[in-house]
Design an enzyme around this catalytic site. Structure first.
Site, PDB file in Angstrom:
ATOM      1  N   ASP A   1      18.899  43.877  57.257  1.00 18.34           N
ATOM      2  CA  ASP A   1      19.108  43.574  55.849  1.00 18.34           C
ATOM      3  C   ASP A   1      19.876  42.284  55.594  1.00 18.34           C
ATOM      4  O   ASP A   1      21.074  42.325  55.347  1.00 18.34           O
ATOM      5  CB  ASP A   1      19.871  44.747  55.195  1.00 18.34           C
ATOM      6  CG  ASP A   1      19.831  44.663  53.685  1.00 18.34           C
ATOM      7  OD1 ASP A   1      19.159  43.772  53.180  1.00 18.34           O
ATOM      8  OD2 ASP A   1      20.477  45.505  53.036  1.00 18.34           O
TER       9      ASP A   1
ATOM     10  N   GLU B   1      24.794  38.177  49.293  1.00 17.68           N
ATOM     11  CA  GLU B   1      25.336  39.538  49.396  1.00 17.68           C
ATOM     12  C   GLU B   1      26.170  39.718  50.663  1.00 17.68           C
ATOM     13  O   GLU B   1      27.218  40.357  50.641  1.00 17.68           O
ATOM     14  CB  GLU B   1      24.175  40.551  49.394  1.00 17.68           C
ATOM     15  CG  GLU B   1      24.629  41.970  49.689  1.00 17.68           C
ATOM     16  CD  GLU B   1      23.473  42.976  49.731  1.00 17.68           C
ATOM     17  OE1 GLU B   1      22.311  42.579  49.514  1.00 17.68           O
ATOM     18  OE2 GLU B   1      23.751  44.161  49.978  1.00 17.68           O
TER      19      GLU B   1
ATOM     20  N   GLU C   1      15.647  53.722  49.923  1.00 17.03           N
ATOM     21  CA  GLU C   1      16.962  53.858  49.298  1.00 17.03           C
ATOM     22  C   GLU C   1      16.898  54.663  48.006  1.00 17.03           C
ATOM     23  O   GLU C   1      17.439  54.277  46.978  1.00 17.03           O
ATOM     24  CB  GLU C   1      17.579  52.479  49.043  1.00 17.03           C
ATOM     25  CG  GLU C   1      17.788  51.692  50.326  1.00 17.03           C
ATOM     26  CD  GLU C   1      18.507  50.360  50.133  1.00 17.03           C
ATOM     27  OE1 GLU C   1      18.384  49.782  49.052  1.00 17.03           O
ATOM     28  OE2 GLU C   1      19.183  49.927  51.077  1.00 17.03           O
TER      29      GLU C   1
HETATM   30  C1  BDP Z   1      20.123  45.599  50.090  1.00 23.27           C
HETATM   31  C2  BDP Z   1      21.027  45.675  48.934  1.00 23.27           C
HETATM   32  C3  BDP Z   1      20.551  46.595  47.847  1.00 23.27           C
HETATM   33  C4  BDP Z   1      19.100  46.287  47.532  1.00 23.27           C
HETATM   34  C5  BDP Z   1      18.281  46.408  48.784  1.00 23.27           C
HETATM   35  C6  BDP Z   1      16.835  46.013  48.610  1.00 23.27           C
HETATM   36  O1  BDP Z   1      22.292  46.113  49.391  1.00 23.27           O
HETATM   37  O2  BDP Z   1      21.385  46.403  46.738  1.00 23.27           O
HETATM   38  O3  BDP Z   1      18.601  47.132  46.548  1.00 23.27           O
HETATM   39  O4  BDP Z   1      18.791  45.555  49.756  1.00 23.27           O
HETATM   40  O5  BDP Z   1      16.497  44.912  49.037  1.00 23.27           O
HETATM   41  O6  BDP Z   1      20.377  44.355  50.692  1.00 23.27           O
HETATM   42  O7  BDP Z   1      16.044  46.755  48.077  1.00 23.27           O
END
Ligand code: BDP
Length: 681
Positions: free
Chosen positions: A345, A373, A272
């Protein structure tokens, strides 16, 4: 003068009363009552160890234990107990023994929890040895005190005041964690600011570490892989370059000079948009091992995250496995690969990540998300022990039967030297810590399962309810059942049958299965996951599709691959299912989908009834808080149901069956909803 004094006295009395009786949730499950002088005189609490932690155990018992005399012992001979303990009652006296001073403190809290839950200690003889060595919270807290995916206010860490001003909540936090056996914490967001490694911040971290140490909690930090370049202007952060390696060695040395029991680093790399070794043509193993070598002399650990994926043609669910399998056996022994429970996720329901059990020569740990989340933030009641247990109890079938994720990660099966388990914290500055009073149960449940992963969700819920509210069965039983149903209710009204990631874009609150952001990454779009079309719904991960099923061991591989044998609660995860496909119930897939959404709404409404009925047992403040959150949850459930059914109906082209509650929204209106929620990272 007299008038002023009387006035002051009244004020004081009112104030102290409101302190004793205020039930704002700030005390969590630690609502111990200070013992009377009489009780204190009637028994003794003796510690045979002068260690600070044993003395803290004595202090807690002196203050709150109402039973017979207690003796605390730290015994060299009890090595197998590690930081666990025994509690034994002999001739009217209680003995708490451990190999480590912290074990005595854990034993003291255990004893107090028996008292709080009204259990008899006559003839008690128990031994508790924790399932995992490292039981760690991950805070996704930024240095500006916003919290990524945090729904309980700003970060607890008041960086701007540290190290000079020490908030009393730091110690309360540490005590709460110690009371359930949590012994480690990562202070900052995995999307890490390099600044955390500056001297200024290390001094601040040191101040927190000093408080946490009393309670046996080690501090860890998330690090940004580009720190050498960003902080100190090195030309790059290539893990194979000697200057970069020396930079990390020096940095680690400085940290340990200030914080001798520092735990280690957590790293999100090449995921990401975060930097990582691949920026320099190096591998995850190169990156992790470089850090592992720097920290090894001090006994530190590197938790390297497997949450990596890129917007390629490959199914996102397959990517972590493909990325990491080639490096099995190539990681240093102080590296643990931290793997999210599911391959996408933290969705309301996912199958387990197939990487578990597939890497046989690498230490692995599970990462759960305690913060909700994807489960309604701090507005929805969703008790997560059943979700955690679903993963831990999953059999990976590595080398035959019984290779559950619990056994793979706790070291039973592969002899990990250091086993660990992580939970992304739901804690913030809110007075009740977690935003929703029932969010506390998820912090508690994570700690209890990290301590003993064989505990049942029921038992944990009962303990928590009794300690947090009351031990009256008329309250405990219905509330326990409500909690046990709550995660499945969320699955029903949000994403039943294996649907996933159809949330509103970016902030992830509420439904947006139709979302299609121009120029956005396809793997962040709901259509990527639900694949709705005129034929059916769901992601084909069978051999005819992305073949993600091939990453699972037999018999799971075949079970998931065949639509007939695929568990129906994951059928849309693994298959593109025709709208008229016959489910086991005899319903078509479309009708079944409608029934799940409808059931979810009914369940949310039932929670309101159960809660309202329990009013006589709860203080008014917490009663009202939870009541208003349950209203939001019910409204949201209807929103979810209408949005998903009306939207999917545009593909199924079938009526919503008449036994299903009628939609109360228009699809076009729902599509216009744009919540102004910020997502901070
Ligand atoms: C996702 C989230 C994000 C996190 C990412 C992570 O949306 O904000 O940074 O995972 O775990 O669930 O690195």
């Amino acid at each position: 003068m007299l008038f002023i004094r009387v006035h002051l006295l009244i004020l004081l009395a009112v104030y102290s009363c409101s302190l004793c009786y205020a039930e704002d949730g700030s005390k969590l499950w630690l609502r111990y009552k200070k013992v009377s002088n009489e009780v204190a005189k009637s028994r003794t609490v003796i510690s045979h160890s002068n260690h600070q932690k044993a003395l803290l155990a004595k202090q807690e018992l002196d203050n709150f234990w109402t039973g017979p005399s207690v003796e605390l012992k730290v015994e060299k001979a009890q090595e197998k107990l590690r930081d666990g303990f025994t509690i034994e009652e002999k001739k009217g006296k209680i003995y708490i023994t451990s190999h480590e001073p912290i074990g005595v403190l854990y034993g003291a809290y255990h004893l107090l929890s028996l008292q709080q839950t009204n259990q008899s200690i006559n003839g008690i003889k128990i031994q508790e040895i924790p399932s995992y060595n490292i039981r760690i919270l991950n805070h996704w807290d930024n240095l500006d005190r916003t919290v990524e995916r945090g729904y309980a206010g700003y970060s607890l860490w008041r960086w701007e005041e540290l190290p000079h001003v020490i908030s009393p909540r730091y110690e309360e936090y540490a005590r709460a964690n110690a009371s359930i056996g949590i012994n480690a914490t990562v202070l900052n967001n995995v999307n890490a600011s390099p600044e955390i490694l500056s001297s200024e911040y290390i001094t601040k971290v040191k101040a927190l570490a000093a408080i946490f140490r009393k309670y046996g909690i080690k501090v860890y930090l998330s690090v940004n892989f580009s720190s050498p370049k960003v902080l100190d202007g090195l030309v790059d952060s290539d893990p194979l370059r000697p200057e970069v390696q020396s930079w990390w060695k020096e940095k680690v040395k400085k940290i340990y000079k200030e914080i001798p029991d520092f735990g280690g680093f957590l790293v999100k790399a090449n995921s990401e948009g975060q930097p990582g070794p691949q920026d320099y043509g190096r591998t995850h193993a190169d990156g992790a091992n470089m850090l592992a070598d720097a920290i090894k002399p001090y006994g530190g650990v590197i938790m390297w995250r497997a949450f990596v994926y890129n917007p390629t043609l490959e199914d996102r669910a397959k990517q972590a496995y493909l990325e990491f399998i080639p490096f099995d056996g190539k990681f240093r022994d102080n590296v643990i690969i931290q793997i999210k429970n599911g391959p996408i996720d933290f969705q309301p329901r996912e199958p387990f990540t197939p990487l578990f059990g597939a890497m046989k020569k690498t230490s692995q740990m599970v990462e759960f998300q305690i913060t909700q989340e994807y489960l309604g933030f701090s507005n929805h009641l969703a008790y997560l022990a059943p979700l955690f247990k679903e993963t831990l109890d999953s059999d990976t079938y590595t080398d035959g039967n019984g290779a559950t994720i619990a056994k793979i990660t706790d070291g039973t099966l592969n002899g990990n030297k250091k086993s660990a388990i992580a939970g992304v914290a739901n804690i913030g500055e809110d007075i009740n810590w977690t935003g929703h009073h029932f969010g506390q149960a998820n912090w508690y449940a994570f700690g209890r399962l990290a301590w003993n992963h064989s505990l049942s969700s029921e038992q944990i819920a009962e303990e928590w309810i009794k300690m947090t509210f009351t031990d009256d069965d008329e309250f405990v039983l219905p509330i326990r059942d409500m909690m046990l149903d709550s995660r499945e209710a969320v699955v029903n009204y949000m994403m039943p049958m294996g649907l996933h990631h159809i949330f509103a874009f970016d902030h992830h609150y509420g439904p947006e299965p139709w979302a299609d952001i121009k120029g956005g990454r396809s793997d962040w779009m709901p259509w990527y996951y639900h694949n709705a079309d005129s034929l059916g719904l769901g992601f084909d991960r069978s051999p005819a599709g992305s073949d993600a099923v091939s990453q699972y061991n037999e018999p799971l591989r075949s079970q998931f691959a065949q639509i007939e044998s695929c568990p129906e609660n994951l059928i849309l995860w693994f298959h593109h299912v025709p709208w008229n496909y016959k489910m086991k119930s005899g319903n078509t897939m479309w009708t079944e989908l409608c029934e799940h959404y409808d059931l979810g709404v009914k369940q949310a409404r039932d929670f309101q009834k159960i809660w309202d009925r329990s009013e006589p047992f709860v203080d008014s403040e917490r009663f009202r808080d939870v009541q208003s959150k349950l209203k939001i949850q019910s409204k949201d459930a209807v929103w979810w149901k209408d949005a998903c059914l009306l939207y999917f109906q545009t593909f199924s082209c079938q009526p919503i069956p008449y036994h299903i509650e009628r939609p109360i929204h228009e699809l076009e209106d729902l599509k216009k909803i744009k919540l102004n929620l910020k997502h901070h990272n």
